[in-house]
Design an enzyme around this catalytic site. Structure first.
Site, PDB file in Angstrom:
ATOM      1  CD  GLU A   1      -3.067  -1.137   0.472  1.00 25.63           C
ATOM      2  OE1 GLU A   1      -3.347   0.136  -0.084  1.00 25.63           O
ATOM      3  OE2 GLU A   1      -3.528  -2.080   0.056  1.00 25.63           O
TER       4      GLU A   1
ATOM      5  CB  CYS B   1      -1.669   7.429   1.392  1.00 24.28           C
ATOM      6  SG  CYS B   1      -2.896   6.590   2.132  1.00 24.28           S
TER       7      CYS B   1
HETATM    8  P1  NAD Z   1       8.170   4.842   5.018  1.00 23.24           P
HETATM    9  O1  NAD Z   1       8.240   3.840   3.844  1.00 23.24           O
HETATM   10  O2  NAD Z   1       9.296   5.692   5.454  1.00 23.24           O
HETATM   11  O3  NAD Z   1       8.000   3.731   6.322  1.00 23.24           O
HETATM   12  C1  NAD Z   1       6.916   2.773   6.236  1.00 23.24           C
HETATM   13  C2  NAD Z   1       7.645   1.655   7.125  1.00 23.24           C
HETATM   14  O4  NAD Z   1       8.750   1.150   6.589  1.00 23.24           O
HETATM   15  C3  NAD Z   1       7.946   2.063   8.740  1.00 23.24           C
HETATM   16  O5  NAD Z   1       7.451   1.214   9.550  1.00 23.24           O
HETATM   17  C4  NAD Z   1       9.606   2.172   8.554  1.00 23.24           C
HETATM   18  O6  NAD Z   1      10.139   1.742   9.663  1.00 23.24           O
HETATM   19  C5  NAD Z   1      10.028   1.089   7.420  1.00 23.24           C
HETATM   20  N1  NAD Z   1      10.957   1.414   6.841  1.00 23.24           N
HETATM   21  C6  NAD Z   1      11.529   2.706   6.403  1.00 23.24           C
HETATM   22  N2  NAD Z   1      12.784   2.393   5.784  1.00 23.24           N
HETATM   23  C7  NAD Z   1      12.835   1.181   5.629  1.00 23.24           C
HETATM   24  C8  NAD Z   1      14.244   0.475   4.984  1.00 23.24           C
HETATM   25  N3  NAD Z   1      14.994   1.052   4.543  1.00 23.24           N
HETATM   26  N4  NAD Z   1      14.140  -0.717   5.078  1.00 23.24           N
HETATM   27  C9  NAD Z   1      12.929  -1.509   5.735  1.00 23.24           C
HETATM   28  N5  NAD Z   1      11.962  -0.873   6.359  1.00 23.24           N
HETATM   29  C10 NAD Z   1      12.025   0.641   6.253  1.00 23.24           C
HETATM   30  O7  NAD Z   1       6.560   5.574   4.994  1.00 23.24           O
HETATM   31  P2  NAD Z   1       5.989   6.770   6.193  1.00 23.24           P
HETATM   32  O8  NAD Z   1       7.133   7.785   6.043  1.00 23.24           O
HETATM   33  O9  NAD Z   1       5.829   6.114   7.273  1.00 23.24           O
HETATM   34  O10 NAD Z   1       4.689   6.972   5.398  1.00 23.24           O
HETATM   35  C11 NAD Z   1       4.622   8.105   4.070  1.00 23.24           C
HETATM   36  C12 NAD Z   1       4.524   7.316   2.981  1.00 23.24           C
HETATM   37  O11 NAD Z   1       3.574   6.194   2.981  1.00 23.24           O
HETATM   38  C13 NAD Z   1       3.898   8.138   1.940  1.00 23.24           C
HETATM   39  O12 NAD Z   1       4.358   8.023   0.575  1.00 23.24           O
HETATM   40  C14 NAD Z   1       2.281   7.842   1.685  1.00 23.24           C
HETATM   41  O13 NAD Z   1       1.626   8.018   0.762  1.00 23.24           O
HETATM   42  C15 NAD Z   1       2.388   6.288   2.209  1.00 23.24           C
HETATM   43  N6  NAD Z   1       1.225   5.838   2.611  1.00 23.24           N
HETATM   44  C16 NAD Z   1       0.530   4.863   1.774  1.00 23.24           C
HETATM   45  C17 NAD Z   1      -0.586   4.488   2.492  1.00 23.24           C
HETATM   46  C18 NAD Z   1      -1.649   3.422   1.754  1.00 23.24           C
HETATM   47  O14 NAD Z   1      -2.630   2.933   2.124  1.00 23.24           O
HETATM   48  N7  NAD Z   1      -1.446   3.296   0.247  1.00 23.24           N
HETATM   49  C19 NAD Z   1      -1.344   4.884   3.669  1.00 23.24           C
HETATM   50  C20 NAD Z   1      -0.393   5.810   4.283  1.00 23.24           C
HETATM   51  C21 NAD Z   1       0.823   6.101   3.934  1.00 23.24           C
END
Ligand code: NAD
Length: 456
Positions: free
Chosen positions: A209, A243
């Protein structure tokens, strides 16, 4: 617990077949709901500390959605889990054909910080309803909500069924090295690719997602006041850190001035004259995001807003006008309270510009014109969306929620969530008293003719 240990523990638990019982799943879901209800106050305090979200908005956009998903799963899980009889083809008669919804096994849910409760716990509800065990990794950026979820789950459930592993990149990397039977990830497209690659090593199925820039069209035939109201609500909810927020507006040139005025009026009505002084206006999650966002505000293009305060991580609702597709604010998903407005004249041209970008998670269009609606549906690929509203499609759990291409793969919510955590096991059961001779040698011309006659 170390990642390896947790997974082993959960695998043993899954292999005990306890989660196969629908009664057991329902008991866990009921318990989960009760625990959340009993600890609501703590949940509100944690999110307030993380990014200043009010009780009302937390209930409206987080807890109510989780409660609804639990209630729905409790009501429907028996029916969703029932084997589905399908027609049997001629070659297999006499026989019956059935699809069984089989739990994948030991699953991993990785959450994002922006709606920390619902984005992390709704997939957990689906995983449990479908009979899996689940390791949960909330986002470390919302440290208080991560801690309260860990406390409530780890203190109240068998770790073999559910376990929250807190942490950032190193802990998530450790988890991703393990072999899970399903991974459900919510977050950025960039990290989504890392998760997908890690899953590929074990051939683990994924639901991703992700995010993206969601366009919003406004056509002259719409009710401008209502359109502005619904857009302002959807854009500035959660400080724009949603998002599916309308990322940028595509406003028809004939209504540009009138619509900008309506937007400003609605911001003043909904967010008030002084959002900085309001505890209902959500703050930016951290300094890095604050600085990323203020760099997107071109001072010469501010139509309304532009107020910022680094100490309280405040960015006021900001509307930018006269935006071009190659402006900096149009490069990546904004994920903050900045709303760029682009004017368009020719619909074909603007559709081809939208199509030249990665496929968006959501798309919104305000019009009553059926031809325009059909054209947009026919010519643009996007995850999901609304005509004449923003964001609200995700509150209907009969609509599978998810992205496409760069904005994600797979769906959830309601039955789609149950399916995301189930393998469709297809089984044919044959009678033993008949066997068609056509399967066997000799491969004669006559037999070939009969097969052709049946098939063609
Ligand atoms: P992110 O991708 O930075 O982090 C998400 C998760 O991934 C966190 O739990 C984090 O600890 C983990 N993570 C981060 N870097 C990592 C790595 N290098 N290796 C492994 N795991 C890692 O996203 P965020 O800042 O928490 O959320 C914002 C983004 O999420 C935006 O792009 C938003 O659009 C998207 N989002 C999508 C939905 C949806 O339902 N489609 C919902 C909410 C947010």
């Amino acid at each position: 617990m170390k990642a390896l240990e947790i997974v082993k523990h959960q695998r043993d638990f899954f292999n005990s077949h306890k989660t196969k019982s629908i009664q057991y799943r329902k008991e866990q879901l009921k318990r989960f709901k009760q625990i959340l209800k009993d600890n609501e106050q703590e949940l509100y305090v944690a999110i307030q500390k993380d990014f200043g979200k009010s009780v009302y908005e937390t209930y409206e956009t987080e807890l109510s959605i989780i409660y609804h998903e639990i209630n729905l799963a409790l009501k429907k899980v028996k029916c969703w889990s029932k084997p589905k009889r399908v027609r049997t083809n001629l070659a297999n008669l006499p026989g019956t054909s059935c699809i069984y919804s089989d739990p994948y096994g030991t699953t991993l849910v990785i959450g994002a910080w922006n709606y920390p409760y619902q984005l992390t716990l709704v997939p957990v509800v689906s995983a449990i309803a479908a009979g899996n065990t689940v390791v949960v990794k909330p986002s470390e950026l919302a440290a208080n909500t991560s801690a309260i979820m860990a406390k409530l789950i780890n203190d109240n459930f068998d770790h073999g069924l559910m376990y929250v592993k807190e942490g950032g990149i190193p802990e998530t990397t450790d988890l991703l090295e393990q072999k899970f039977d399903k991974i459900f990830f919510t977050g950025s497209t960039k990290v989504g690719k890392i998760v997908y690659q890690a899953a590929a090593k074990h051939l683990t199925p994924v639901t991703l997602e992700l995010g993206g820039k969601s366009p919003t069209f406004i056509f002259p035939d719409t009710n401008l006041k209502m359109a502005a109201k619904r857009i302002v609500w959807g854009k500035f909810l959660n400080g724009g850190q949603t998002c599916v927020a309308p990322d940028y507006l595509l406003v028809h040139k004939d209504i540009q001035e009138r619509f900008l005025k309506e937007l400003k009026n609605q911001v003043l009505k909904i967010q008030g004259e002084n959002p900085k002084g309001s505890d209902a206006y959500v703050r930016i999650i951290n300094k890095a995001n604050f600085h990323r966002l203020i760099a997107l505000i071109d001072k010469d293009k501010i139509y309304y807003g532009g107020e910022t305060d680094e100490d309280s991580l405040f960015i006021g609702p900001t509307i930018l006008h006269s935006i071009n597709v190659d402006d900096k604010v149009m490069e990546d998903e904004i994920f903050g309270p900045i709303l760029p407005v682009i004017t368009f004249d020719n619909l074909d041209e603007v559709i081809s510009k939208v199509n030249s970008r990665p496929k968006p998670l959501s798309l919104y269009a305000f019009t009553a014109n059926k031809k325009i609606k059909r054209k947009i549906l026919n010519e643009i690929s996007f995850g999901g969306g609304c005509f004449n509203d923003t964001i609200m499609h995700l509150t209907n759990s009969n609509l599978p929620f998810g992205g496409v291409g760069n904005s994600g793969t797979g769906n959830y919510h309601g039955k789609a969530g149950f399916d995301a955590f189930s393998h469709q096991k297809s089984v044919l059961s044959k009678a033993m008293w008949f066997e068609p001779f056509l399967k066997y040698r000799p491969y004669t011309k006559l037999n070939m003719k009969i097969i052709r006659w049946i098939i063609e």
